[in-house]
Design an enzyme around this catalytic site. Structure first.
Site, mmCIF file in Angstrom:
data_model
loop_
_atom_site.group_PDB
_atom_site.id
_atom_site.type_symbol
_atom_site.label_atom_id
_atom_site.label_comp_id
_atom_site.label_asym_id
_atom_site.label_seq_id
_atom_site.Cartn_x
_atom_site.Cartn_y
_atom_site.Cartn_z
ATOM 1 N N LYS A 132 0.840 -1.205 0.000
ATOM 2 C CA LYS A 132 0.000 0.000 0.000
ATOM 3 C C LYS A 132 0.869 1.247 0.000
ATOM 4 O O LYS A 132 0.672 2.166 -0.801
ATOM 5 C CB LYS A 132 -0.890 -0.002 1.253
ATOM 6 C CG LYS A 132 -1.534 1.332 1.557
ATOM 7 C CD LYS A 132 -2.411 1.278 2.786
ATOM 8 C CE LYS A 132 -1.751 1.685 4.074
ATOM 9 N NZ LYS A 132 -1.437 3.121 4.202
ATOM 10 N N ASN A 133 1.841 1.291 0.913
ATOM 11 C CA ASN A 133 2.602 2.523 1.109
ATOM 12 C C ASN A 133 3.531 2.839 -0.060
ATOM 13 O O ASN A 133 4.009 3.958 -0.172
ATOM 14 C CB ASN A 133 3.389 2.468 2.419
ATOM 15 C CG ASN A 133 2.453 2.612 3.621
ATOM 16 O OD1 ASN A 133 1.271 2.898 3.454
ATOM 17 N ND2 ASN A 133 2.988 2.410 4.810
ATOM 18 N N ARG A 186 -4.109 10.719 4.597
ATOM 19 C CA ARG A 186 -3.012 11.675 4.702
ATOM 20 C C ARG A 186 -1.984 11.522 3.592
ATOM 21 O O ARG A 186 -1.306 12.487 3.243
ATOM 22 C CB ARG A 186 -2.287 11.491 6.037
ATOM 23 C CG ARG A 186 -3.133 11.750 7.238
ATOM 24 C CD ARG A 186 -2.261 11.537 8.450
ATOM 25 N NE ARG A 186 -1.010 12.256 8.256
ATOM 26 C CZ ARG A 186 -0.804 13.497 8.621
ATOM 27 N NH1 ARG A 186 -1.741 14.161 9.228
ATOM 28 N NH2 ARG A 186 0.356 14.067 8.388
ATOM 29 N N ASP A 188 -4.967 12.766 13.497
ATOM 30 C CA ASP A 188 -5.628 11.493 13.229
ATOM 31 C C ASP A 188 -5.345 10.538 14.385
ATOM 32 O O ASP A 188 -4.890 10.955 15.437
ATOM 33 C CB ASP A 188 -5.219 10.913 11.872
ATOM 34 C CG ASP A 188 -3.744 10.541 11.804
ATOM 35 O OD1 ASP A 188 -3.088 10.542 12.866
ATOM 36 O OD2 ASP A 188 -3.265 10.252 10.709
ATOM 37 N N ASP A 202 4.355 0.345 12.153
ATOM 38 C CA ASP A 202 3.147 -0.325 11.656
ATOM 39 C C ASP A 202 3.051 -1.786 12.122
ATOM 40 O O ASP A 202 1.986 -2.385 12.062
ATOM 41 C CB ASP A 202 3.098 -0.275 10.125
ATOM 42 C CG ASP A 202 2.804 1.125 9.604
ATOM 43 O OD1 ASP A 202 2.404 1.990 10.410
ATOM 44 O OD2 ASP A 202 2.979 1.368 8.396
ATOM 45 N N VAL A 256 8.174 6.146 17.037
ATOM 46 C CA VAL A 256 7.963 6.868 15.792
ATOM 47 C C VAL A 256 6.775 7.839 15.870
ATOM 48 O O VAL A 256 6.900 9.011 15.527
ATOM 49 C CB VAL A 256 7.803 5.892 14.607
ATOM 50 C CG1 VAL A 256 7.546 6.647 13.301
ATOM 51 C CG2 VAL A 256 9.058 5.032 14.465
HETATM 52 C C1 UD1 Z 1 4.630 6.494 6.495
HETATM 53 C C2 UD1 Z 1 3.626 5.385 6.335
HETATM 54 C C3 UD1 Z 1 3.117 4.912 7.695
HETATM 55 C C4 UD1 Z 1 4.284 4.532 8.569
HETATM 56 C C5 UD1 Z 1 5.298 5.672 8.628
HETATM 57 C C6 UD1 Z 1 6.554 5.325 9.402
HETATM 58 C C7 UD1 Z 1 2.549 5.857 4.231
HETATM 59 C C8 UD1 Z 1 1.292 6.219 3.515
HETATM 60 N N1 UD1 Z 1 2.492 5.859 5.557
HETATM 61 O O1 UD1 Z 1 3.952 7.611 7.108
HETATM 62 O O2 UD1 Z 1 2.261 3.789 7.476
HETATM 63 O O3 UD1 Z 1 3.805 4.254 9.861
HETATM 64 O O4 UD1 Z 1 5.696 6.045 7.315
HETATM 65 O O5 UD1 Z 1 7.158 4.194 8.872
HETATM 66 O O6 UD1 Z 1 3.549 5.550 3.616
HETATM 67 N N2 UD1 Z 1 7.009 14.035 11.090
HETATM 68 C C9 UD1 Z 1 7.109 15.366 11.430
HETATM 69 N N3 UD1 Z 1 7.082 16.287 10.420
HETATM 70 C C10 UD1 Z 1 6.996 15.941 9.115
HETATM 71 C C11 UD1 Z 1 6.893 14.564 8.778
HETATM 72 C C12 UD1 Z 1 6.909 13.633 9.782
HETATM 73 O O7 UD1 Z 1 7.211 15.722 12.590
HETATM 74 O O8 UD1 Z 1 6.983 16.821 8.250
HETATM 75 C C13 UD1 Z 1 7.049 13.021 12.162
HETATM 76 C C14 UD1 Z 1 5.757 12.250 12.272
HETATM 77 O O9 UD1 Z 1 4.803 12.937 13.052
HETATM 78 C C15 UD1 Z 1 6.226 10.968 12.926
HETATM 79 C C16 UD1 Z 1 7.593 10.748 12.286
HETATM 80 O O10 UD1 Z 1 8.008 12.037 11.811
HETATM 81 O O11 UD1 Z 1 6.388 11.146 14.300
HETATM 82 C C17 UD1 Z 1 7.609 9.730 11.164
HETATM 83 O O12 UD1 Z 1 6.730 10.116 10.148
HETATM 84 P P1 UD1 Z 1 6.967 9.709 8.624
HETATM 85 O O13 UD1 Z 1 8.148 8.814 8.511
HETATM 86 O O14 UD1 Z 1 6.955 10.951 7.816
HETATM 87 O O15 UD1 Z 1 5.668 8.853 8.308
HETATM 88 P P2 UD1 Z 1 4.632 9.047 7.132
HETATM 89 O O16 UD1 Z 1 5.344 9.270 5.848
HETATM 90 O O17 UD1 Z 1 3.571 10.002 7.539
#
Ligand code: UD1
Length: 417
Positions: A22-23, A93, A117, A305, A327
């Site tokens: 999916k991701n 998202r 969320d 996850d 995370v």
């Molecule tokens: C993606 C995955 C999700 C998975 C996550 C971590 C998809 C659609 N989703 O989410 O299933 O759990 O990776 O492996 O691919 N953060 C910030 N600022 C930002 C971006 C992120 O503070 O601009 C923080 C987030 O709140 C979180 C951490 O960084 O605490 C990790 O987030 P991130 O790796 O970006 O996850 P996603 O890409 O949202």
């Protein structure tokens, strides 16, 4: 709202085919904004989130259809509406993945700012700061992030944290930027490598994906291509966790053991016997799981996850396990649902102390998000009596034919409506 009914059943036996990730699929779909033409994506899971990303691409003027051979065909014409509306971003998202491609392809993007969320607050500040470093400017207006850019210009970006989403937006924006973009402290997830492979096929020059430093040499033009999505490591982990509570023997056809190294090691400590095979993973479980300590980390660490599923297994372990979520702050809403089934879990900040019980007791529970929903099913497979999982639509967001696949292994799971 759809519900699932789970009863303790036979031990697992047989084979299950792991779908495309999916991701990864969602980001490849977003990347198709980058160049005109006809794309063919194979191994795209037929799940609700892919439907939402498809609707987003259609809202932007592209066409998306599932062919008879199950491949997803995307056609991107010359005109694009550069907007991701709130109705879609609020439901998924990952819609924010179109930000980088839109800025790169048409020099503008209006993307609704995602709210909170079930994972707690999930900001996109790193996405914005890194695109700004490439020359984009952003304004927040009426809940929409409005971005503008001329041709983006490559530079060195050091991510404060290896964010998956921010790394992906940078890859897609940097692909056609002028000059070289270097991403330091980049996320290393297999889905990042899949996106890099897709972009390279399109004509990009992305080097080092899968390592902490990714170098993107900008090119003038990209073209539409065909690609096969990497197998879903989270789905594979889900079936391993389900095997741990149901017992039995399964083959996960198509699963990539090399994307699951640490998980396989942890589940081995929990008592599973696991062997990588040429085209999948074989695994067997008997007796109660053993307790373990698990902490989530960016890849190659144990994925956030995976944790809800592992916690469901810990609830049945022969002793006390410790789980740490590093995370996402606030990703423990499922704990209260497991407690309804008699699980003994204490939350201490971002740690869980899980005292395993010999048996859980079936109860009405709620799927608070995709993986939490899967965790409820995993716990219910080893609970006395019936478990009804409400809001099971969350599970359909991320798992292709989950009920069919579980039934195929011998589980007693049915959809109620
Ligand atoms: C993606 C995955 C999700 C998975 C996550 C971590 C998809 C659609 N989703 O989410 O299933 O759990 O990776 O492996 O691919 N953060 C910030 N600022 C930002 C971006 C992120 O503070 O601009 C923080 C987030 O709140 C979180 C951490 O960084 O605490 C990790 O987030 P991130 O790796 O970006 O996850 P996603 O890409 O949202």
């Amino acid at each position: 709202m759809s519900r699932l009914l789970v009863r303790p059943g036979e031990t697992f036996r047989g084979e299950v085919t792991i779908s495309g990730a999916k991701n990864s699929a969602l980001k490849l779909m977003a990347a198709s904004v980058l160049a005109e033409g006809r794309y063919v994506l194979r191994n795209v899971p037929d799940i609700a989130d892919v439907g939402i990303m498809g609707r987003l691409l259609e809202a932007m003027g592209m066409s998306v259809r599932r062919r008879e051979d199950a491949a997803l065909e995307i056609v991107r014409g010359p005109a694009l509406v550069a907007e991701a509306p709130y109705e879609l971003v609020e439901r998924m998202r990952a819609s924010t993945a179109v930000l980088g491609p839109l800025l790169s392809a048409v020099g503008e993007a209006r993307v609704a700012l995602p709210g909170g969320d079930d994972f707690g607050s999930r900001p996109i500040d790193m996405h914005l700061a890194s695109l700004e470093a490439l020359g984009a400017t952003f304004e927040l207006s009426h809940g929409m992030i409005e971005g503008r850019a001329g041709r983006l210009v490559g530079c060195e970006v050091v991510l404060e944290y290896p964010s998956v989403g921010a790394t992906e937006n940078l890859l897609m924006a940097g692909a056609t930027a002028q000059g070289t973009t270097t991403v330091r402290n980049a996320a290393r997830e297999p889905e990042i490598s899949d996106l890099a492979a897709f972009l390279n096929r399109m004509g990009a020059r992305v080097l080092g994906a899968g390592s902490p430093t990714i170098v993107i040499e900008g090119v003038d033009e990209l073209r539409a291509v065909e690609h096969t999505v990497v197998p879903d490591r989270v789905e594979a982990a889900t079936f391993l966790a389900a095997l741990a509570t149901a017992g039995g023997e399964v083959t996960l056809r198509g699963a990539r053991a090399d994307h699951l190294d640490l998980l396989i090691e942890k589940m081995g400590r929990m008592g599973l016997r696991i062997s990588p095979e040429a085209d999948g993973i074989w695994a067997m479980a008997s007796g109660r799981p053993r307790p373990v300590d698990v902490a989530t980390l960016p890849y190659p660490g144990i994925a956030t996850d995976f944790l809800p599923m592992l916690v469901a297994v810990m609830c049945l372990a022969d002793g006390t396990s410790y789980a740490t979520e590093n995370v996402f702050a606030g990703r423990f809403r499922y704990v209260g649902e497991l407690a309804r089934m008699g699980a003994q879990i204490r939350v201490e900040g971002h740690h869980l102390v899980v005292d395993g019980s010999a048996r859980l007791s079936g109860a009405p529970v709620r799927a608070v998000d995709i993986r939490a929903g899967a965790a409820m099913v995993i716990a219910a497979l080893a609970a006395d009596g019936e478990t009804t999982i409400h809001d099971a639509g969350h599970i359909d967001r991320g798992y292709e034919r989950f009920v069919d696949k579980l039934q195929g292994l011998g589980a007693d799971v049915t959809r109620l409506d």
